[in-house]
Design a protein around this motif. Structure first.
Motif, PDB file in Angstrom:
ATOM      1  N   ARG A   1      89.111  34.213  62.944  1.00 17.71           N
ATOM      2  CA  ARG A   1      88.878  34.903  64.218  1.00 17.71           C
ATOM      3  C   ARG A   1      89.907  36.010  64.466  1.00 17.71           C
ATOM      4  N   THR A   2      90.216  36.751  63.418  1.00 22.56           N
ATOM      5  CA  THR A   2      91.176  37.853  63.528  1.00 22.56           C
ATOM      6  C   THR A   2      90.594  39.107  62.889  1.00 22.56           C
ATOM      7  N   GLU A   3      91.147  40.249  63.254  1.00 24.38           N
ATOM      8  CA  GLU A   3      90.701  41.520  62.692  1.00 24.38           C
ATOM      9  C   GLU A   3      91.204  41.673  61.265  1.00 24.38           C
ATOM     10  N   ARG A   4      90.322  42.102  60.375  1.00 25.71           N
ATOM     11  CA  ARG A   4      90.713  42.392  58.999  1.00 25.71           C
ATOM     12  C   ARG A   4      91.044  43.865  58.790  1.00 25.71           C
ATOM     13  N   GLN A   5      90.204  44.734  59.392  1.00 23.44           N
ATOM     14  CA  GLN A   5      90.373  46.156  59.101  1.00 23.44           C
ATOM     15  C   GLN A   5      89.768  47.001  60.209  1.00 23.44           C
ATOM     16  N   MET A   6      90.464  48.078  60.544  1.00 18.04           N
ATOM     17  CA  MET A   6      89.885  49.122  61.380  1.00 18.04           C
ATOM     18  C   MET A   6      89.235  50.119  60.419  1.00 18.04           C
ATOM     19  N   ILE A   7      87.915  50.035  60.300  1.00 12.03           N
ATOM     20  CA  ILE A   7      87.228  50.894  59.335  1.00 12.03           C
ATOM     21  C   ILE A   7      87.196  52.337  59.820  1.00 12.03           C
ATOM     22  N   LYS A   8      86.904  52.523  61.111  1.00  7.17           N
ATOM     23  CA  LYS A   8      86.827  53.878  61.650  1.00  7.17           C
ATOM     24  C   LYS A   8      87.130  53.843  63.134  1.00  7.17           C
ATOM     25  N   ASP A   9      88.015  54.711  63.585  1.00  6.20           N
ATOM     26  CA  ASP A   9      88.267  54.875  65.006  1.00  6.20           C
ATOM     27  C   ASP A   9      87.455  56.082  65.491  1.00  6.20           C
ATOM     28  N   GLY A  10      86.893  55.983  66.680  1.00  2.00           N
ATOM     29  CA  GLY A  10      86.049  57.063  67.170  1.00  2.00           C
ATOM     30  C   GLY A  10      84.665  57.044  66.555  1.00  2.00           C
ATOM     31  N   ALA A  11      84.138  55.843  66.285  1.00  2.00           N
ATOM     32  CA  ALA A  11      82.830  55.743  65.634  1.00  2.00           C
ATOM     33  C   ALA A  11      81.689  56.201  66.540  1.00  2.00           C
ATOM     34  N   ARG A  12      81.772  55.864  67.836  1.00  2.00           N
ATOM     35  CA  ARG A  12      80.743  56.238  68.808  1.00  2.00           C
ATOM     36  C   ARG A  12      79.347  55.854  68.313  1.00  2.00           C
ATOM     37  N   ALA A  13      79.195  54.586  67.980  1.00  2.00           N
ATOM     38  CA  ALA A  13      77.963  54.109  67.373  1.00  2.00           C
ATOM     39  C   ALA A  13      77.158  53.283  68.359  1.00  2.00           C
ATOM     40  N   ASP A  14      75.858  53.223  68.112  1.00  2.00           N
ATOM     41  CA  ASP A  14      74.968  52.401  68.909  1.00  2.00           C
ATOM     42  C   ASP A  14      74.294  51.308  68.093  1.00  2.00           C
ATOM     43  N   ALA A  15      74.438  51.333  66.782  1.00  2.33           N
ATOM     44  CA  ALA A  15      73.788  50.333  65.934  1.00  2.33           C
ATOM     45  C   ALA A  15      74.620  50.119  64.686  1.00  2.33           C
ATOM     46  N   VAL A  16      74.550  48.910  64.132  1.00  2.00           N
ATOM     47  CA  VAL A  16      75.270  48.599  62.909  1.00  2.00           C
ATOM     48  C   VAL A  16      74.482  47.546  62.145  1.00  2.00           C
ATOM     49  N   ALA A  17      74.539  47.607  60.823  1.00  2.69           N
ATOM     50  CA  ALA A  17      73.894  46.617  59.963  1.00  2.69           C
ATOM     51  C   ALA A  17      74.775  46.396  58.746  1.00  2.69           C
ATOM     52  N   LEU A  18      74.704  45.203  58.202  1.00  5.56           N
ATOM     53  CA  LEU A  18      75.509  44.822  57.041  1.00  5.56           C
ATOM     54  C   LEU A  18      74.562  44.515  55.891  1.00  5.56           C
ATOM     55  N   SER A  19      74.842  45.058  54.715  1.00  9.19           N
ATOM     56  CA  SER A  19      73.986  44.811  53.564  1.00  9.19           C
ATOM     57  C   SER A  19      74.006  43.328  53.201  1.00  9.19           C
ATOM     58  N   PRO A  20      72.976  42.832  52.517  1.00 10.41           N
ATOM     59  CA  PRO A  20      72.923  41.402  52.192  1.00 10.41           C
ATOM     60  C   PRO A  20      74.120  40.902  51.405  1.00 10.41           C
ATOM     61  N   ASP A  21      74.726  41.745  50.567  1.00  9.30           N
ATOM     62  CA  ASP A  21      75.894  41.303  49.819  1.00  9.30           C
ATOM     63  C   ASP A  21      77.196  41.485  50.600  1.00  9.30           C
ATOM     64  N   GLY A  22      77.105  42.017  51.825  1.00 11.93           N
ATOM     65  CA  GLY A  22      78.288  42.158  52.657  1.00 11.93           C
ATOM     66  C   GLY A  22      79.215  43.269  52.245  1.00 11.93           C
ATOM     67  N   ARG A  23      78.783  44.146  51.343  1.00 15.48           N
ATOM     68  CA  ARG A  23      79.685  45.165  50.817  1.00 15.48           C
ATOM     69  C   ARG A  23      79.472  46.547  51.429  1.00 15.48           C
ATOM     70  N   THR A  24      78.395  46.756  52.160  1.00 18.53           N
ATOM     71  CA  THR A  24      78.108  48.066  52.732  1.00 18.53           C
ATOM     72  C   THR A  24      77.746  47.913  54.204  1.00 18.53           C
ATOM     73  N   VAL A  25      78.316  48.775  55.027  1.00 17.69           N
ATOM     74  CA  VAL A  25      78.003  48.804  56.452  1.00 17.69           C
ATOM     75  C   VAL A  25      77.212  50.070  56.740  1.00 17.69           C
ATOM     76  N   ALA A  26      76.084  49.924  57.415  1.00 16.36           N
ATOM     77  CA  ALA A  26      75.325  51.075  57.899  1.00 16.36           C
ATOM     78  C   ALA A  26      75.621  51.242  59.382  1.00 16.36           C
ATOM     79  N   LEU A  27      75.968  52.455  59.765  1.00 13.56           N
ATOM     80  CA  LEU A  27      76.377  52.749  61.140  1.00 13.56           C
ATOM     81  C   LEU A  27      75.413  53.763  61.735  1.00 13.56           C
ATOM     82  N   GLY A  28      74.780  53.429  62.854  1.00 14.04           N
ATOM     83  CA  GLY A  28      73.837  54.322  63.503  1.00 14.04           C
ATOM     84  C   GLY A  28      74.498  55.120  64.607  1.00 14.04           C
ATOM     85  N   ARG A  29      74.373  56.445  64.529  1.00 15.15           N
ATOM     86  CA  ARG A  29      74.984  57.335  65.507  1.00 15.15           C
ATOM     87  C   ARG A  29      73.937  58.336  65.993  1.00 15.15           C
TER      88      ARG A  29
END
Length: 654
Positions: free
Chosen positions: A616-644
């Motif tokens: 229950r802790t943060e691992r990584q700040m991937i992006k600051d200022g993302a301003r996103a409304d949607a997010v999805a994680l690939s089935p293998d957990g290796r890719t994040v799709a960010l909707g802007r």
């Protein structure tokens, strides 16, 4: 000649002090020396009007004032008198000693949705009274809402906007007179306006009350007008259950806006709803009709491996009628060979986008990965569904587009076998797309919600397939209901309703026996689909909180439920119902996605962050200022799709 303090107008009204100035004159606090009472006197100035036209404008002002004087309502400033003095009309009104709504917002900042809803109820009732009398305000805005003692809102300046329009017509100018941030599209285009124009302006006023700023703004008059005419209404972050109402009120089409009576009915229903207020005590929630009386034992599709993959959509409320809203994220469970190699938690993500998918120009409201990870689906605010298909997304593929009739796409989710894409939005219709032919295979129509106008509360904002793909759970909006469908027969097999908030998130347990339901007031319920017992409360609606449950997801073993609320990323032990918040989470996130193996959680909003659900802790700040409304994680957990806005970005692990 302009008035001055101490001046006696028409031998009766003694001016005391100027208390405001608008586009057409000044307002004075004055004393009615005949009746010995305090009044407000509006001095109407025609400084730029030629002398030969003033007589006609004075006559028009007097007619409008007399019309406004017929309105008798506690939410409307009473007009006592209208008189001509020194070549100008003076309108004498009830004096309201409190500030304007605009002044209150400037001093205190935005107001919570509960207080805004109370203000809205009086304003809507006042507009209904005026419209029934054939009177349209035409200039609703925070400056024209005054707050009397006890925070009672009253609308002022009825009829003045019509006089302003007359001034423009007589002087043959093309100047926009008024406040364009609060003027509906048809008014800015010079078209005839009616009661629907007031409803749009009311929506913009309520938006400004909730957000502390108008919905549309810009560096110039032209920029503001273009935004009002062409841009979708931005998402109200703090609207809570009012989000759908705001979106409906600010529809570009006057015919699609609810009238004052329908809006009042919606607000009245909201006020009548009982809210669950006893923390940590499980309670039965009303259920109509009886939920499933038989176990859900439909066989899994042949193409689904065991344990079956599950694809659950989790997301937020209030993405309606072309307006932004909390985003919809999705949960991917990995089964058999469907997830790639390696553990989802291995390695950091790249700090910059590795790829921006081409295609969308609208704001992306929902995202979903196919079970094999080779297709990404995105639902956009203007009604387009985008599909990108690639073996590894090493290059940016051009999107295929599915256009389901121009409706607002608030939710997309793949079935566990990947053969069906379900989409939903603001037309009460759920579309089941064949992913091979990209054609609609079937549609499901959500029942019309009782007591809610057609233009309100009909939005389906969240979808979730059961792990075997046999059932589809749907919910959303002010409907306070969840519908469960048999995907193969297209039949509605169960309905849950209750007295709490509208549905904003849904998640099945991995065995398909339990359905978690999140609501806009952050309450969470668990429904046992096998026993058919009434749902129990896992998380009660926090007192005084402003937000909604953004997303829900079960751990693969079904012992833990994760959730993203307005202010917390948290988990619950299903057996003990103990809640634990993630450490250091204080960000207002709008979307969340979890990996199927339970080792990764990603939240998106103004930041894109990676979390460890176990510690229950943060691992990584991937992006600051993302301003996103949607997010999805690939089935293998290796890719994040960010909707802007106008883009889908992909972030990969090293």
């Amino acid at each position: 000649m302009p008035g001055a303090a101490g001046q006696l107008v028409s031998g009766r009204y003694r001016l005391v002090e100027a208390v405001g100035r608008g586009g057409m004159g000044r307002v004075w606090r004055a004393r009615d020396e005949v009746l010995d009472r305090e009044v407000a006197v509006k001095e109407v100035l025609f400084e730029a009007v030629p002398t030969e036209l003033r007589a006609e404008l004075i006559a028009r002002t007097e007619r409008e004032a007399r019309t406004a004087a017929r309105l008798r309502h506690p939410g409307i400033v009473t007009v006592h008198d209208v008189t001509e003095y020194e070549g100008a009309p003076w309108i004498v009104m009830e004096f309201v000693g409190g500030p304007s709504l605009a002044g209150l917002l400037a001093r205190e900042g935005r107001l919570p949705w509960e207080r805004t809803a109370a203000i809205a109820a009086t304003l809507v009732d006042a507009l209904a009274h005026a419209h029934a009398a054939g009177v349209v305000h035409r200039d609703m805005k925070p400056d024209n809402v005054l707050l009397a003692d006890g925070d009672r809102p009253v609308i002022t300046d009825f009829g003045i906007a019509r006089v302003l329009d007359s001034t423009q017509q007589l002087t043959r100018t093309n100047t926009v007179i008024g406040t364009p941030q609060f003027m509906p599209p048809e008014q800015l285009e010079g078209k005839p306006v009616g009661p629907a124009a007031d409803m749009w302006a009311l929506g913009a006023t309520l938006y400004a009350t909730l957000e502390g700023r108008p919905p549309f703004d810009g560096p110039s008059l032209t920029a503001i007008i273009v935004a009002v005419l062409t841009q979708p209404t931005p998402r109200s972050v703090h609207a809570g259950p009012l989000a759908e109402l705001l979106s409906a009120l600010m529809s570009k089409s006057p015919a699609e806006r609810p009238d004052a009576a329908a809006t009042a009915e919606w607000l009245e229903r909201l006020g009548r709803l009982e809210r669950l207020r006893t923390p940590d005590v499980p309670r039965v929630v009303n259920r109509t009709p009886t939920v499933l009386d038989q176990p859900v034992d439909a066989p899994a599709p042949a193409s689904v491996s065991t344990p079956s993959r599950r694809r659950l959509l989790i997301g937020g409320l209030a993405v309606v009628v072309g307006v932004g809203g909390p985003a919809i994220a999705e949960l991917a469970s990995r089964g058999g060979d469907g997830g790639g190699n390696g553990k989802a938690g291995d390695g950091p993500f790249a700090t910059l986008p590795t790829l921006t998918l081409s295609g969308p120009e609208e704001r992306i409201q929902s995202l979903a990965y196919s079970p094999d990870g080779k297709t990404i689906a995105a639902g956009a605010a203007e009604g387009t569904i985008y599909l990108w298909t690639s073996a590894d997304f090493a290059t940016a593929p051009v999107a295929d587009t599915l256009v389901p009739g121009g409706y607002n796409t608030g939710a997309v989710v793949f079935s566990p076998d990947g053969k069906t894409l379900a989409s939903a939005g603001n037309d009460r219709t759920i579309r089941l797309w064949d992913t091979t032919t990209q054609r609609v295979r079937a549609t499901l129509t959500v029942p019309k919600a009782p007591l809610i106008p057609e233009s309100l509360g009909q939005y389906v904002s969240t979808l979730a397939f059961s792990p075997d793909g046999a059932m589809l759970a749907t919910g959303g909006g002010a409907t306070r209901a969840m519908w469960l469908w048999d995907v193969r027969t297209r039949e509605l097999v169960a309905t849950l309703d209750w007295s709490g908030g509208g549905v904003t998130a849904l998640a099945f347990s991995s065995d398909g026996k339990t359905l978690a339901i999140g609501t806009y007031d952050e309450g969470v319920m668990l429904s046992d689909l096998v026993s058919g017992k009434p749902p129990v409360v896992l998380r009660d609606a926090p007192e005084g909180r402003d937000g909604w449950m953004e997303g829900l997801a079960f751990s693969p073993d079904g012992t833990t439920l994760y959730g993203l609320a307005a202010e917390d990323l948290e988990q619950w032990d299903i057996t003990t119902r103990k809640r634990t918040a993630f450490t250091g989470f204080s960000l207002l996130a709008r979307a969340v996605a979890f990996s199927g193996d339970g080792t990764v959680a990603v939240t998106a909003g103004d930041r894109l962050q990676l979390w460890d659900p176990v510690s229950r802790t943060e691992r990584q700040m991937i992006k600051d200022g993302a301003r996103a409304d949607a997010v999805a994680l690939s089935p293998d957990g290796r890719t994040v799709a960010l909707g802007r806005e106008g883009a889908v970005e992909l972030y990969r692990r090293n």
